[in-house]
Structure formats: structure tokens, C-alpha cells
Design a protein around this motif. Structure first.
Motif, PDB file in Angstrom:
ATOM      1  N   PRO A  85       0.827  -1.266  -0.112  1.00  0.00           N
ATOM      2  CA  PRO A  85       0.016   0.021   0.167  1.00  0.00           C
ATOM      3  C   PRO A  85       0.824   1.223   0.271  1.00  0.00           C
ATOM      4  CG  PRO A  85       0.196  -0.638   2.324  1.00  0.00           C
ATOM      5  CD  PRO A  85       0.825  -1.725   1.111  1.00  0.00           C
ATOM      6  N   THR A  86       0.198   2.381  -0.702  1.00  0.00           N
ATOM      7  CA  THR A  86       0.784   3.642  -0.417  1.00  0.00           C
ATOM      8  C   THR A  86       0.036   4.579   0.162  1.00  0.00           C
ATOM      9  OG1 THR A  86       0.275   4.034  -2.660  1.00  0.00           O
ATOM     10  CG2 THR A  86       2.359   3.278  -2.327  1.00  0.00           C
ATOM     11  N   PRO A  87       0.371   5.591   1.043  1.00  0.00           N
ATOM     12  CA  PRO A  87      -0.541   6.486   1.610  1.00  0.00           C
ATOM     13  C   PRO A  87      -1.036   7.661   0.675  1.00  0.00           C
ATOM     14  CG  PRO A  87       1.875   6.893   2.498  1.00  0.00           C
ATOM     15  CD  PRO A  87       1.771   5.728   1.451  1.00  0.00           C
ATOM     16  N   GLY A  88      -2.270   7.801   1.095  1.00  0.00           N
ATOM     17  CA  GLY A  88      -2.652   8.990   0.630  1.00  0.00           C
ATOM     18  C   GLY A  88      -2.933  10.097   1.494  1.00  0.00           C
ATOM     19  N   ASP A  89      -3.514  11.374   1.013  1.00  0.00           N
ATOM     20  CA  ASP A  89      -3.395  12.526   2.131  1.00  0.00           C
ATOM     21  C   ASP A  89      -4.204  12.081   3.346  1.00  0.00           C
ATOM     22  OD1 ASP A  89      -2.426  13.767   0.007  1.00  0.00           O
ATOM     23  OD2 ASP A  89      -4.137  15.289  -0.243  1.00  0.00           O
ATOM     24  N   GLY A  90      -3.495  12.386   4.515  1.00  0.00           N
ATOM     25  CA  GLY A  90      -3.907  11.947   5.872  1.00  0.00           C
ATOM     26  C   GLY A  90      -3.831  10.497   6.149  1.00  0.00           C
ATOM     27  N   GLU A  91      -3.110   9.826   5.510  1.00  0.00           N
ATOM     28  CA  GLU A  91      -2.670   8.428   5.796  1.00  0.00           C
ATOM     29  C   GLU A  91      -1.423   8.113   6.144  1.00  0.00           C
ATOM     30  OE1 GLU A  91      -6.253   6.405   2.859  1.00  0.00           O
ATOM     31  OE2 GLU A  91      -4.514   6.561   2.073  1.00  0.00           O
ATOM     32  N   ILE A  92      -1.310   6.790   6.724  1.00  0.00           N
ATOM     33  CA  ILE A  92      -0.076   6.272   7.056  1.00  0.00           C
ATOM     34  C   ILE A  92       0.079   4.861   6.556  1.00  0.00           C
ATOM     35  CG2 ILE A  92       0.458   7.814   8.971  1.00  0.00           C
ATOM     36  CD1 ILE A  92      -0.412   5.690  11.186  1.00  0.00           C
ATOM     37  N   VAL A  93       1.121   4.218   6.295  1.00  0.00           N
ATOM     38  CA  VAL A  93       1.587   2.705   6.189  1.00  0.00           C
ATOM     39  C   VAL A  93       1.937   2.295   7.487  1.00  0.00           C
ATOM     40  CG1 VAL A  93       2.444   0.966   4.734  1.00  0.00           C
ATOM     41  CG2 VAL A  93       1.437   3.114   3.715  1.00  0.00           C
ATOM     42  N   VAL A  94       1.506   1.173   8.093  1.00  0.00           N
ATOM     43  CA  VAL A  94       1.807   0.520   9.111  1.00  0.00           C
ATOM     44  C   VAL A  94       2.540  -0.649   8.675  1.00  0.00           C
ATOM     45  CG1 VAL A  94       1.038  -0.469  11.549  1.00  0.00           C
ATOM     46  CG2 VAL A  94       0.011   1.589  10.590  1.00  0.00           C
ATOM     47  N   ASP A  95       3.622  -1.069   9.022  1.00  0.00           N
ATOM     48  CA  ASP A  95       4.225  -2.431   8.999  1.00  0.00           C
ATOM     49  C   ASP A  95       3.919  -3.009  10.006  1.00  0.00           C
ATOM     50  OD1 ASP A  95       5.849  -4.541   8.374  1.00  0.00           O
ATOM     51  OD2 ASP A  95       7.575  -3.590   7.895  1.00  0.00           O
ATOM     52  N   GLN A  96       3.212  -4.149  10.069  1.00  0.00           N
ATOM     53  CA  GLN A  96       2.533  -4.733  11.170  1.00  0.00           C
ATOM     54  C   GLN A  96       3.189  -5.853  11.674  1.00  0.00           C
ATOM     55  OE1 GLN A  96      -2.168  -3.967  10.730  1.00  0.00           O
ATOM     56  NE2 GLN A  96      -1.417  -5.381   9.185  1.00  0.00           N
ATOM     57  N   THR A  97       2.977  -5.971  12.998  1.00  0.00           N
ATOM     58  CA  THR A  97       3.469  -7.235  13.791  1.00  0.00           C
ATOM     59  C   THR A  97       2.576  -8.071  14.303  1.00  0.00           C
ATOM     60  OG1 THR A  97       3.793  -5.854  15.704  1.00  0.00           O
ATOM     61  CG2 THR A  97       5.868  -5.734  14.405  1.00  0.00           C
ATOM     62  N   MET A  98       1.458  -7.437  14.862  1.00  0.00           N
ATOM     63  CA  MET A  98       0.402  -7.971  15.490  1.00  0.00           C
ATOM     64  C   MET A  98      -0.925  -7.606  15.078  1.00  0.00           C
ATOM     65  SD  MET A  98      -0.042 -10.606  17.584  1.00  0.00           S
ATOM     66  CE  MET A  98       1.050 -10.755  19.253  1.00  0.00           C
ATOM     67  N   ILE A  99      -1.775  -8.676  14.799  1.00  0.00           N
ATOM     68  CA  ILE A  99      -3.102  -8.186  14.088  1.00  0.00           C
ATOM     69  C   ILE A  99      -4.305  -8.793  15.002  1.00  0.00           C
ATOM     70  CG2 ILE A  99      -4.750  -8.471  12.265  1.00  0.00           C
ATOM     71  CD1 ILE A  99      -1.770  -9.015  10.608  1.00  0.00           C
ATOM     72  N   GLY A 100      -5.057  -7.946  15.443  1.00  0.00           N
ATOM     73  CA  GLY A 100      -6.326  -8.524  16.213  1.00  0.00           C
ATOM     74  C   GLY A 100      -7.300  -9.582  15.340  1.00  0.00           C
ATOM     75  N   VAL A 101      -7.843 -10.356  15.862  1.00  0.00           N
ATOM     76  CA  VAL A 101      -8.928 -11.180  15.307  1.00  0.00           C
ATOM     77  C   VAL A 101     -10.284 -11.159  16.321  1.00  0.00           C
ATOM     78  CG1 VAL A 101      -9.762 -13.447  14.633  1.00  0.00           C
ATOM     79  CG2 VAL A 101      -7.405 -12.973  14.308  1.00  0.00           C
ATOM     80  N   ASN A 102     -11.434 -10.602  15.846  1.00  0.00           N
ATOM     81  CA  ASN A 102     -12.565 -10.431  16.411  1.00  0.00           C
ATOM     82  C   ASN A 102     -13.740 -11.141  15.922  1.00  0.00           C
ATOM     83  OD1 ASN A 102     -11.474  -8.146  18.453  1.00  0.00           O
ATOM     84  ND2 ASN A 102     -10.624  -7.261  16.391  1.00  0.00           N
ATOM     85  N   PHE A 103     -14.798 -11.237  16.712  1.00  0.00           N
ATOM     86  CA  PHE A 103     -15.852 -12.069  16.078  1.00  0.00           C
ATOM     87  C   PHE A 103     -16.526 -11.376  15.070  1.00  0.00           C
ATOM     88  CE2 PHE A 103     -20.051 -14.024  15.843  1.00  0.00           C
ATOM     89  CZ  PHE A 103     -19.620 -15.365  16.030  1.00  0.00           C
ATOM     90  N   ALA A 104     -16.239 -10.020  14.910  1.00  0.00           N
ATOM     91  CA  ALA A 104     -16.822  -9.313  13.889  1.00  0.00           C
ATOM     92  C   ALA A 104     -16.326  -9.672  12.563  1.00  0.00           C
ATOM     93  CB  ALA A 104     -16.582  -7.712  14.111  1.00  0.00           C
ATOM     94  N   ASP A 105     -14.753  -9.959  12.581  1.00  0.00           N
ATOM     95  CA  ASP A 105     -14.334 -10.408  11.313  1.00  0.00           C
ATOM     96  C   ASP A 105     -15.000 -11.527  10.781  1.00  0.00           C
ATOM     97  OD1 ASP A 105     -12.431  -8.537  12.126  1.00  0.00           O
ATOM     98  OD2 ASP A 105     -10.931  -9.878  12.829  1.00  0.00           O
ATOM     99  N   VAL A 106     -15.396 -12.619  11.757  1.00  0.00           N
ATOM    100  CA  VAL A 106     -16.040 -13.772  11.344  1.00  0.00           C
ATOM    101  C   VAL A 106     -17.435 -13.510  10.555  1.00  0.00           C
ATOM    102  CG1 VAL A 106     -17.077 -15.908  12.176  1.00  0.00           C
ATOM    103  CG2 VAL A 106     -15.068 -15.333  13.043  1.00  0.00           C
ATOM    104  N   MET A 107     -17.937 -12.696  11.289  1.00  0.00           N
ATOM    105  CA  MET A 107     -19.408 -12.229  10.799  1.00  0.00           C
ATOM    106  C   MET A 107     -19.311 -11.110   9.349  1.00  0.00           C
ATOM    107  SD  MET A 107     -21.250 -10.705  14.004  1.00  0.00           S
ATOM    108  CE  MET A 107     -22.937 -10.404  13.264  1.00  0.00           C
ATOM    109  N   MET A 108     -18.149 -10.503   9.232  1.00  0.00           N
ATOM    110  CA  MET A 108     -17.860  -9.958   7.909  1.00  0.00           C
ATOM    111  C   MET A 108     -17.669 -10.956   6.865  1.00  0.00           C
ATOM    112  SD  MET A 108     -14.899  -7.127   6.781  1.00  0.00           S
ATOM    113  CE  MET A 108     -14.473  -8.204   5.862  1.00  0.00           C
ATOM    114  N   ARG A 109     -16.747 -11.859   7.322  1.00  0.00           N
ATOM    115  CA  ARG A 109     -16.508 -13.008   6.107  1.00  0.00           C
ATOM    116  C   ARG A 109     -17.866 -13.580   5.594  1.00  0.00           C
ATOM    117  NH1 ARG A 109     -14.836 -17.489   9.380  1.00  0.00           N
ATOM    118  NH2 ARG A 109     -16.654 -18.305   8.731  1.00  0.00           N
TER     119      ARG A 109
END
Length: 323
Positions: free
Chosen positions: A23-47
Motif C-alpha cells: 500500500p501507499t499512503p494518500g493524504d492524511g494516511e499512514i502505512v503500518v508495517d504490522q507485527t500483530m493483528i487482532g482477530v474479532n468475532f466481527a471479522d467472522v461475521m464480515m467474512r
């Protein structure tokens, strides 16, 4: 970069681990090189296509992560390359990198690890607004926390105890009952073998709970009405068992109850509000008052297994993906 991509709604098998463009950032955005990602039940419902947020497919799921900023778009102030940040409510988290609005990011204090922020910030913000804003818990309250060994539940139990309340927790197994007791529950109910409403009324000498925090939804609705005290608060912030039934005004009127259907975005509508709630959570973690209980961590490539385990209630505490 590698990412988890879904091209159609369905079971865990639709989560594909594959190459994706950096990804590349647009105006007002940042790029995060991630180390940990949360998994939530909302992700299951979205899937499954059942969540209120329905992104255009193909999409990268996930709303929460932490890592180091590697690129900054025009107009961003207060965040620079090299800063450690956590974020919530920004789609695209199941990836090695994510581009997010800088306004959604929270700078991480030195005492807070990426692991804690990436796996638990969304839960921490949720717990904070539930016990302070939706209903201000105090030492005079008896609080019922459903799913007391789950991600938000573990935090609610500890936070309510910190505020001086008597806490009752429901769980689905003896192992989870042990964890709920360790977290500080004054009484633990295994809903697979006990009727939670009856147990609450017995424990409170028929008075009932001052407030019930419920992310289960359909299967606990009627029991919650029964278990509440007169003028009690029924706070629902999720529906893991299915949508809530239509509200019967007669049920609410039977005890002059208050019903609240809460959603995190409405409690972090400004950078100031998000920052205040994050600081409150981080301070309690730093001082040892609250243990985020990171229960299960999977490699990013095993996101499907994380979804299987969280949906089958095999997990406790926070669930996360490690990059």
C-alpha cells in the motif's frame, strides 16, 4: 506483501493467503508495517456477509493491528516514520502492511508492546466505554458479564472489579470457569449446565444484576430480562448467537429497565475521545490492574484456523495473528 483476501462470503475456506500489492499512503494516511493483528468475532461475521460493514469484494478483512509506521501521506501531523502505533476500525488488517487514516492511529507508549496493542486495543476501548460511558460501574453494583473468559469479557471482569463492583461471569466450560475466577469473578456460572438467570437471582438474593454486559445476543435475551434488577441496565454490544429479537416494550416495562445497543465507533468519534480511552486502557495494563490475556496467537497464514477456533468458542482472551 502477503495478505488474507476474501473474494466471496462463506466459511473459513474463503480466507486466501496470497500476494497483494504494497500500500501507499494518500493524504492524511499512514502505512503500518504490522507485527500483530487482532482477530474479532466481527471479522467472522464480515467474512460470512452478516456484519453491518460490508466492503466491496475482494477485500482484506480485519479492523485492528499494531506495528511501525513506514510511510506518511501529506497533511499528517504528530505521526512520523518510525513511530509505533496501534489502530482500530480500519479495514484491511489481515496483511503484513496496512494503510489507514492517521486519525485512527494511537501512538504507543514504551510500556505497551505491539502484542498487547495489536491484539487488545479494540477490546480495551470497548471495555472502557462499556464500564464508564454506557453505564458507569461503581462499588454499589452487581455486574453480570457474559462470556467472561472471552476477549472483551476478560477485560470487563477485571475493570469492573477495579471499580469495586461485585462481578458475576458466565462461561461455557470448567476450564473457562477457572479463568473467570482467576480474573476476579465473585461468582461463575457455567451456562451449559446451569440456568444463568436463576443463578444470578439466587446469588443476589432475588435482587438481580444492576447491569448486564452481553455480546451473545439471541440466546441470552430473555434470561437477561429475568436476571436484571428493577431499573437495571441491559447492555448489548454483540450477537455471537444470532440477532436479538424485537424489543417487547412490555418486557422492558416489567422492571422499568434500560436497554442499550452499543457499538464502538460511536464511542471513539474523535481523536481526543479515542486517545483518552486508549490511555485509560494502557495505564491499567501498565500498572498491572488489567491483564489483556492474549490467549491464542496464530501465524498470519493460519487466519482460517483462528476463525474456526473463535467461532467454535475454543478460545479465551484475545485472539491474534502474528506477522
Amino acid at each position: 506483501m502477503k495478505a488474507i483476501v476474501i473474494r466471496e462470503h462463506g466459511g473459513p475456506e474463503v480466507l486466501a493467503y496470497e500476494d497483494a500489492p504494497d500500500p501507499t499512503p494518500g493524504d492524511g494516511e499512514i502505512v503500518v508495517d504490522q507485527t500483530m493483528i487482532g482477530v474479532n468475532f466481527a471479522d467472522v461475521m464480515m467474512r460470512q456477509g452478516k456484519y453491518f460493514i460490508k466492503p466491496e469484494l475482494p477485500a482484506v478483512p480485519g479492523f485492528e493491528g499494531a506495528g511501525t509506521v513506514t510511510a506518511v501521506g501529506a497533511g499528517v501531523e504528530g505521526i512520523s516514520v518510525g513511530c509505533r502505533v496501534g489502530y482500530v476500525m480500519s479495514l484491511g488488517a489481515y496483511a503484513e502492511k496496512n494503510v489507514i487514516p492517521a486519525a485512527n492511529a494511537v501512538l504507543l507508549p514504551e510500556a505497551i508492546s505491539d502484542e498487547v496493542a495489536g491484539s487488545s486495543l479494540l477490546r480495551g476501548l470497548t471495555a472502557h466505554y462499556l464500564v464508564t460511558s454506557t453505564y458507569a460501574v461503581s462499588e454499589s453494583d452487581t455486574v453480570l458479564v457474559h462470556s467472561a473468559a472471552g476477549g472483551v469479557g476478560t477485560l470487563l471482569v477485571q475493570w469492573a472489579k477495579h471499580l469495586g463492583a461485585t462481578v458475576i461471569g458466565t462461561v461455557g466450560s470448567s476450564e473457562k470457569a477457572d479463568l473467570a475466577t482467576l480474573l476476579g469473578c465473585d461468582h461463575v456460572i457455567n451456562y451449559t449446565t446451569q440456568d444463568f438467570a436463576t443463578e444470578v437471582l439466587d446469588f443476589t438474593k432475588e435482587k438481580g444484576a444492576s447491569v448486564i454486559y452481553d455480546a451473545v445476543g439471541q440466546t441470552t435475551f430473555d434470561g437477561n430480562i429475568e436476571a436484571l434488577a428493577v431499573r437495571g441496565y441491559f447492555v448489548n454490544y454483540g450477537a455471537s448467537s444470532g440477532p436479538l429479537p424485537s424489543i417487547d416494550a412490555g418486557q422492558i416495562n416489567s422492571k422499568s429497565l434500560f436497554f442499550n445497543k452499543s457499538s464502538l465507533p460511536h464511542y471513539v468519534m474523535t481523536e481526543e475521545e479515542r486517545g483518552t480511552r486508549a490511555k485509560a486502557f494502557f495505564d491499567l495494563v501498565d500498572t498491572g490492574v488489567v491483564d489483556p490475556k492474549i490467549g491464542h496467537v496464530y501465524p498470519l497464514a493460519e487466519a482460517a484456523q483462528a476463525h474456526i477456533d473463535i467461532a467454535s468458542r475454543k478460545t479465551t482472551g484475545s485472539v491474534a495473528l502474528r506477522v
